[in-house]
Design a protein around this motif. Sequence first.
Motif, PDB file in Angstrom:
ATOM      1  N   LYS A   2       0.825  -1.204   0.000  1.00  0.00           N
ATOM      2  CA  LYS A   2       0.000   0.000   0.000  1.00  0.00           C
ATOM      3  C   LYS A   2       0.860   1.256   0.000  1.00  0.00           C
ATOM      4  CE  LYS A   2      -0.390  -0.713   4.957  1.00  0.00           C
ATOM      5  NZ  LYS A   2      -1.237  -1.202   6.004  1.00  0.00           N
ATOM      6  N   VAL A   4       1.171   5.018   1.702  1.00  0.00           N
ATOM      7  CA  VAL A   4       0.821   5.543   3.011  1.00  0.00           C
ATOM      8  C   VAL A   4       1.293   6.988   3.167  1.00  0.00           C
ATOM      9  CG1 VAL A   4       1.327   5.291   5.479  1.00  0.00           C
ATOM     10  CG2 VAL A   4       0.896   3.268   4.112  1.00  0.00           C
ATOM     11  N   TRP A  52      -2.228   7.608   7.906  1.00  0.00           N
ATOM     12  CA  TRP A  52      -1.883   7.054   9.212  1.00  0.00           C
ATOM     13  C   TRP A  52      -1.413   8.174  10.123  1.00  0.00           C
ATOM     14  CZ3 TRP A  52      -1.678   1.823  10.883  1.00  0.00           C
ATOM     15  CH2 TRP A  52      -2.186   0.913   9.942  1.00  0.00           C
ATOM     16  N   PHE A  99       7.373   1.205  12.038  1.00  0.00           N
ATOM     17  CA  PHE A  99       6.191   1.078  11.190  1.00  0.00           C
ATOM     18  C   PHE A  99       6.582   0.672   9.766  1.00  0.00           C
ATOM     19  CE2 PHE A  99       3.044   3.232   8.356  1.00  0.00           C
ATOM     20  CZ  PHE A  99       1.927   2.492   8.699  1.00  0.00           C
ATOM     21  N   HIS A 102       7.763  -2.957   9.393  1.00  0.00           N
ATOM     22  CA  HIS A 102       6.856  -4.065   9.684  1.00  0.00           C
ATOM     23  C   HIS A 102       5.541  -4.048   8.914  1.00  0.00           C
ATOM     24  CE1 HIS A 102       9.621  -4.130  13.147  1.00  0.00           C
ATOM     25  NE2 HIS A 102       9.478  -5.430  13.015  1.00  0.00           N
ATOM     26  N   GLU A 103       5.288  -3.038   8.125  1.00  0.00           N
ATOM     27  CA  GLU A 103       4.049  -2.959   7.343  1.00  0.00           C
ATOM     28  C   GLU A 103       4.358  -3.201   5.860  1.00  0.00           C
ATOM     29  OE1 GLU A 103       0.715  -2.320   8.209  1.00  0.00           O
ATOM     30  OE2 GLU A 103       1.389  -2.610  10.261  1.00  0.00           O
ATOM     31  N   ILE A 105       4.360  -1.805   2.924  1.00  0.00           N
ATOM     32  CA  ILE A 105       4.224  -0.480   2.330  1.00  0.00           C
ATOM     33  C   ILE A 105       5.022  -0.417   1.032  1.00  0.00           C
ATOM     34  CG2 ILE A 105       4.752   1.979   2.652  1.00  0.00           C
ATOM     35  CD1 ILE A 105       4.259   1.441   5.677  1.00  0.00           C
TER      36      ILE A 105
END
Length: 153
Positions: A2, A4, A52, A99, A102-103, A105
């Motif tokens: 994604k 972000v 976010w 973030f 671990h995401e 992105i």
Amino acid sequence: MKNVIILDLDGVLILTPNWKSDGIHSDGYSEFNSDCVQNLNSLMDNLDAELWLSSTRRLSKNLGQFQEIFKNRNIKVPLAGFLPGGTLGTERKMEIDTFLDHEPIRNFLIIDDDKSLNGLESDRKQFWVQTELLIGFNTEKLNEAREIIKKWV
């Protein structure tokens, strides 16, 4: 994967000097600067990206409450979530690094006035729009953000 937008509030949408109390919206929460909100909405128009929240203010409300606050201030895109962590005293740079590590992105943009972000690695720092506390996400910063987004793959 994604796209972000990592968004702070103070110095981005809330432009209250540290020595002054926030103006309060009719819903009981701090006012956002309308020009900065308009610039954020302009940035998010036709942009496939999640929003976010990185602000330490996320410690005082839950996601549903912040979604309502954003809606009341005419922000067109709902918040997708909060950066994990966020204990008082945690450096913003560390929260963002964790973030991003671990995401799933693909692309990101950071809009924040936190000077600890100067410590980001250059491959991350290039996606940071550094705002100023009393100026926020003005037209200059909107244009800077658009230039960064052009680098997205």
